[in-house]
Design an enzyme around this catalytic site. Structure first.
Site, PDB file in Angstrom:
ATOM      1  CD  GLN A 137       6.635  11.742  -1.875  1.00  0.00           C
ATOM      2  OE1 GLN A 137       6.283  10.684  -1.387  1.00  0.00           O
ATOM      3  NE2 GLN A 137       7.556  11.789  -2.839  1.00  0.00           N
ATOM      4  CG  MET A 183      13.463   8.057 -19.179  1.00  0.00           C
ATOM      5  SD  MET A 183      12.886   6.441 -19.688  1.00  0.00           S
ATOM      6  CE  MET A 183      13.586   6.389 -21.323  1.00  0.00           C
ATOM      7  CB  SER A 211       6.428  11.192 -13.277  1.00  0.00           C
ATOM      8  OG  SER A 211       6.687   9.840 -12.967  1.00  0.00           O
ATOM      9  CD  GLU A 245      10.451   1.221 -21.211  1.00  0.00           C
ATOM     10  OE1 GLU A 245      11.347   0.462 -20.780  1.00  0.00           O
ATOM     11  OE2 GLU A 245       9.315   0.808 -21.482  1.00  0.00           O
ATOM     12  N   GLY A 246      11.686   4.130 -17.027  1.00  0.00           N
ATOM     13  CA  GLY A 246      12.521   4.025 -15.820  1.00  0.00           C
ATOM     14  C   GLY A 246      11.835   3.167 -14.766  1.00  0.00           C
ATOM     15  CG  HIS A 247       8.180   4.435 -12.835  1.00  0.00           C
ATOM     16  ND1 HIS A 247       7.753   5.536 -13.535  1.00  0.00           N
ATOM     17  CD2 HIS A 247       8.377   4.853 -11.564  1.00  0.00           C
ATOM     18  CE1 HIS A 247       7.677   6.578 -12.720  1.00  0.00           C
ATOM     19  NE2 HIS A 247       8.058   6.198 -11.527  1.00  0.00           N
TER      20      HIS A 247
HETATM   21  O1  PAF Z   1      10.045   8.230  -5.777  1.00  0.00           O
HETATM   22  C1  PAF Z   1       8.795   8.223  -5.647  1.00  0.00           C
HETATM   23  O2  PAF Z   1       8.046   8.006  -6.600  1.00  0.00           O
HETATM   24  C2  PAF Z   1       8.205   8.516  -4.291  1.00  0.00           C
HETATM   25  O3  PAF Z   1       8.982   9.419  -3.582  1.00  0.00           O
HETATM   26  C3  PAF Z   1       7.938   7.247  -3.461  1.00  0.00           C
HETATM   27  C4  PAF Z   1       9.217   6.522  -3.124  1.00  0.00           C
HETATM   28  C5  PAF Z   1       7.014   6.318  -4.223  1.00  0.00           C
HETATM   29  C6  PAF Z   1       7.258   7.621  -2.140  1.00  0.00           C
HETATM   30  O4  PAF Z   1       6.053   8.284  -2.354  1.00  0.00           O
END
Ligand code: PAF
Length: 281
Positions: free
Chosen positions: A61, A187, A189, A35-37
């Protein structure tokens, strides 16, 4: 919703929209949407004529390879959620599309300065370089007018602000407040990797942040932070940091900074899952 796997097709579609004078909003994600996304997508929907979302689990990353391997992937559910929320374009590239030079190839180095040396920067070496590399590439492809990111990744938002300055990319960054479960858990993932019991325990992070917020006016910071750390440890967390910082530049504070906005930030592991959260004070 249009789906593109290749940069060229994505850029062609966006160029046509831009030619027609459309305002482009962009929400970069790594999928495993919640829901956050979706609240980012909804806000983007309000500001933009065309909402573009990307799903790409960015290998550069992840400082911990195990974290990368275990990152949840739920593409089919993500597509349903994005369609329901009114996303116009989904960019779903493969690693080779984003890194034709190779994941271990030559990448730009960004001077994020102090921001990269504290908190997440200190605990996750090179993490923000990886974020910078991928977000820079995505912004080059999408060329959005507006970029939407979640406050849960407070330091990441500051890094992206700096990236926009460094690269002179003229997108406007919108930082959207964190959405929480009923028990206060932010929230994320990564919550998908928690058991039902761990999800209850994980709510202790937001409780701890609320205690800090309540105590900030009358308890010395070192005492407040020590109590917070103990509270988390007693609940079973392995704590990376609990800190209070200036919200404008992340200067770590040992006492109130009069007239400056402040933020409390936590990173802690519950079992194998590392969680972060923050609260403006
Ligand atoms: O916050 C994220 O999901 C990731 O760090 C992003 C900004 C999509 C970069 O991969």
């Amino acid at each position: 919703m249009y789906q593109f796997k290749h940069r060229a097709a994505l850029q062609e579609a966006i160029a046509q929209e831009k030619k027609a004078g459309k305002r482009i909003g962009f929400v970069p994600t790594m999928g495993a949407l919640h829901e956050g996304h979706i609240s980012l997508i909804r806000t983007a929907r309000e500001y933009s004529d065309i909402v573009v979302c990307s799903i790409f689990v960015n290998p550069t990353q992840f400082n911990d390879p195990k974290d990368f391997e275990k990152y949840p992937i739920t593409i089919q559910e993500d597509i349903l959620q994005l369609t329901a929320a009114g996303t116009d374009i989904l960019f779903l590239p493969a690693v080779a599309e984003m890194y034709p030079e190779g994941v271990n190839g030559r990448h730009p180095h960004y001077d994020f300065g102090y921001l990269e040396t504290v908190l997440e920067g200190a605990y996750r070496p090179n993490h923000f370089q990886g974020v910078g590399i991928i977000v820079h590439k995505l912004l080059d492809f999408v060329q959005p007018d507006d970029l939407f990111m979640g406050q849960k990744d407070f330091q990441q938002c500051m890094i992206i602000k700096k990236l926009l300055e460094i690269t002179q990319i003229p997108a406007k960054l919108h930082i959207i407040p964190t959405l929480r479960e009923k028990n206060g858990l932010a929230m994320s993932s990564r919550n998908m990797r928690l058991s039902a019991e761990e999800r209850q325990t994980a709510a202790v992070i937001s409780q701890t942040l609320r205690h800090i917020k309540a105590g900030v006016g009358d308890t010395p910071f070192p005492e407040l932070l020590q109590n917070a750390r103990k509270h988390l440890q007693d609940a079973g967390f392995q704590v990376d940091y609990v800190a209070i910082a200036a919200a404008d530049d992340l200067e770590i504070l040992q006492q109130p900074a009069i007239g400056r906005p402040m933020v409390a930030l936590v990173a802690a592991k519950l079992g194998e899952v590392r969680l972060i959260d923050n609260m403006l004070l």
